[in-house]
Design an enzyme around this catalytic site. Structure first.
Site, short mmCIF file in Angstrom:
data_model
loop_
_atom_site.label_atom_id
_atom_site.label_comp_id
_atom_site.label_asym_id
_atom_site.label_seq_id
_atom_site.Cartn_x
_atom_site.Cartn_y
_atom_site.Cartn_z
N ALA A 282 0.88 -1.17 -0.03
CA ALA A 282 0.00 -0.02 -0.12
C ALA A 282 0.82 1.32 -0.03
O ALA A 282 2.16 1.34 0.27
CB ALA A 282 -0.73 0.04 1.24
N TYR B 189 -5.33 8.88 2.98
CA TYR B 189 -4.74 7.54 3.44
C TYR B 189 -5.80 6.84 4.02
O TYR B 189 -6.09 5.63 3.91
CB TYR B 189 -3.39 7.72 4.24
CG TYR B 189 -2.92 6.69 4.94
CD1 TYR B 189 -2.53 5.44 4.10
CD2 TYR B 189 -3.07 6.31 6.13
CE1 TYR B 189 -2.34 4.12 4.50
CE2 TYR B 189 -2.41 5.12 6.91
CZ TYR B 189 -2.05 4.23 5.93
OH TYR B 189 -1.71 2.83 6.35
N LYS C 76 -7.96 3.36 3.19
CA LYS C 76 -8.03 2.07 3.87
C LYS C 76 -9.07 1.78 4.29
O LYS C 76 -9.79 0.49 4.39
CB LYS C 76 -6.77 2.15 5.07
CG LYS C 76 -5.61 2.36 4.78
CD LYS C 76 -5.16 0.70 4.65
CE LYS C 76 -3.65 0.68 4.06
NZ LYS C 76 -3.25 -0.57 3.97
N ASN D 18 0.80 3.15 15.99
CA ASN D 18 2.10 3.62 15.50
C ASN D 18 3.26 2.31 15.45
O ASN D 18 3.62 2.12 16.57
CB ASN D 18 2.59 4.82 15.93
CG ASN D 18 1.58 5.97 15.25
OD1 ASN D 18 0.52 6.00 15.61
ND2 ASN D 18 2.45 6.86 14.61
N ARG E 250 0.59 9.57 20.47
CA ARG E 250 0.41 8.26 19.50
C ARG E 250 0.51 6.96 20.54
O ARG E 250 1.24 7.07 21.49
CB ARG E 250 1.34 8.27 18.41
CG ARG E 250 0.93 9.43 17.35
CD ARG E 250 -0.12 9.06 16.49
NE ARG E 250 -0.48 10.19 15.65
CZ ARG E 250 -1.12 11.23 15.77
NH1 ARG E 250 -1.63 11.47 16.92
NH2 ARG E 250 -1.33 11.95 14.68
N1 UFG Z 1 6.05 14.19 13.74
C1 UFG Z 1 6.63 15.32 14.12
N2 UFG Z 1 7.93 15.57 13.53
C2 UFG Z 1 8.63 14.82 12.40
C3 UFG Z 1 7.48 13.58 12.27
C4 UFG Z 1 6.41 13.39 12.84
O1 UFG Z 1 6.32 16.07 15.16
O2 UFG Z 1 9.43 15.00 11.82
C5 UFG Z 1 4.93 13.81 14.42
C6 UFG Z 1 3.61 13.89 13.67
O3 UFG Z 1 3.07 15.17 13.34
C7 UFG Z 1 2.59 13.14 14.49
C8 UFG Z 1 3.69 12.14 15.33
O4 UFG Z 1 4.96 12.51 15.16
O5 UFG Z 1 1.89 13.81 15.30
C9 UFG Z 1 3.71 10.62 14.59
O6 UFG Z 1 3.93 10.80 13.16
P1 UFG Z 1 4.38 9.75 12.30
O7 UFG Z 1 4.62 10.20 10.78
O8 UFG Z 1 5.49 8.89 12.95
O9 UFG Z 1 3.19 8.63 12.42
P2 UFG Z 1 1.53 9.05 11.98
O10 UFG Z 1 0.93 9.02 13.48
O11 UFG Z 1 1.20 10.01 11.19
O12 UFG Z 1 1.12 7.84 11.09
C10 UFG Z 1 1.55 6.45 11.44
C11 UFG Z 1 1.40 5.79 10.14
C12 UFG Z 1 0.15 5.54 9.39
C13 UFG Z 1 -1.06 5.31 10.28
C14 UFG Z 1 -0.75 5.89 11.64
C15 UFG Z 1 -1.95 5.57 12.61
O13 UFG Z 1 2.41 6.33 9.29
O14 UFG Z 1 0.14 4.77 8.46
O15 UFG Z 1 0.35 5.85 12.14
O16 UFG Z 1 -1.62 5.89 13.82
F1 UFG Z 1 -2.01 5.32 9.87
#
Ligand code: UFG
Length: 328
Positions: free
Chosen positions: A74, A140, A144, A169, A218
């Protein structure tokens, strides 16, 4: 069982492919290698290089006769999905539809699907149960959710046994298998690359969320614990009714803020990591924490590495061992 793992050259798919091989299953990996790495396909698994949008190739592959499919392939970047929704719906919905068509024609009875916490959007209550309303805040999560619904109807109509696992996560590494995305957007690998000195700092996307320290919260789950849930879901299909689509959330049930992750990474690595406050990232909910009660009760799943430190430490070991990821 003879199993097909789509996306088995990616981060989570490769870990699960290895766990399946170790459990004695026969494994083939189907991956277009657009994001995955050939080196991540575990030894002993056959690699079929194909795209889910190539329906003919899929039909040919499935005609080989399989007992089940684990579907990881995906597109999965929230930010990118906001820019290119059509690409996300094509890959994640049409790709899944093609797979279901090929499974039906070949008579493959079982499916375990990688769904996501992103289907819930901004939740009314945390921890989030499977019965929570699904209101995705980005394409996204929308795609899904559409795939989950498609699987549900298809399962009933064609008498399959299917499970959607809604990941929160995912973090950590497993032996020689780790997280190597291009581009990398996930918090933990980015924080660790700042610890390694590969980047100057880590940006905190948003400090004005309605959370205890203002940064998003998260629920982090170790990739090995997540992987084991797939094996349990596959085994549980033996006792399931035909036509049954089960949905389980998968997380640890405890939330950590972005600031807490950065602090934990400083402790684990013993390095100082510079954090810089930045604006919110589009599509990010404030808080996503799983209730994993259902999978614990019904499948007996229990995390072996629930601590954030263990996940960061395994990811850190992997990054130090493979500083250039799979490129070396
Ligand atoms: N974040 C930052 N700085 C960065 C990267 C991320 O502050 O450089 C923050 C994001 O804004 C978010 C948190 O860290 O608040 C976690 O971000 P991630 O990108 O690590 O993960 P996400 O929660 O956005 O998404 C992940 C997966 C998705 C899934 C989701 C489900 O990438 O595929 O978890 O909770 F859908």
């Amino acid at each position: 069982m003879k199993l097909l793992v789509t996306g088995g050259a990616g981060y989570i798919g490769s870990v699960v492919a290895l766990q399946l091989l170790k459990a004695g299953h026969e494994v083939a990996v189907l991956d277009n290698l657009s994001k995955g790495h050939e080196e991540a396909v575990p030894e002993g698994a056959e690699l079929v290089r194909a795209d889910l949008l190539d329906a003919e190739r899929l039909a040919e592959t499935l005609a080989g006769g399989y007992d089940g499919v684990l579907h990881f392939a995906a597109l999965s970047l929230v930010g990118e999905s906001v820019e290119q929704p059509e690409r996300y719906y094509r890959a994640n919905v049409v790709g899944t539809l093609n797979l279901l068509d090929a499974m039906r024609d070949a008579g493959v009875p079982r499916l375990v699907f990688s769904s996501t916490a992103a289907v819930y959007g901004e939740p009314d209550e945390v921890p989030i149960p499977e019965t929570a309303p699904t209101r995705p805040t980005n394409p996204y999560g929308g795609a899904k959710l559409a795939a989950d619904q498609l699987i549900s109807f298809h399962t009933k109509a064609h008498r399959l046994k299917t499970t959607s696992l809604r990941y929160f996560n995912v973090a950590g590494a497993s032996g020689a298998l780790g997280e190597d995305h291009e581009p990398e957007t996930h918090l933990i690998p980015l924080v660790l690359s700042a610890a390694l000195g590969e980047r100057e700092n880590i940006k905190i996307f948003g400090t004005d969320y309605p959370t205890p320290d203002g940064t998003p919260v998260r629920d982090y789950i170790h990739v090995e614990d997540l992987g084991r849930a797939h094996l349990l879901a596959l085994e549980a299909a033996d006792e399931a009714e035909t036509g049954e689509h089960r949905v389980y959330n998968l997380g640890n049930g405890s939330g950590f803020s972005v600031r807490e992750v950065i602090e934990a990474a400083c402790e684990v690595t013993g390095r100082s990591i510079q954090a810089v406050e930045a604006p919110r990232r589009t599509g990010d909910p404030a808080m996503l924490v799983a209730s994993s009660r259902k999978i614990r009760e019904e499948l007996g799943w229990k995390p072996e590495k629930p601590s954030l430190e263990a996940m960061i430490s395994d990811a850190w070991d992997w990054m130090q061992k493979y500083p250039r990821g799979y490129d070396e």
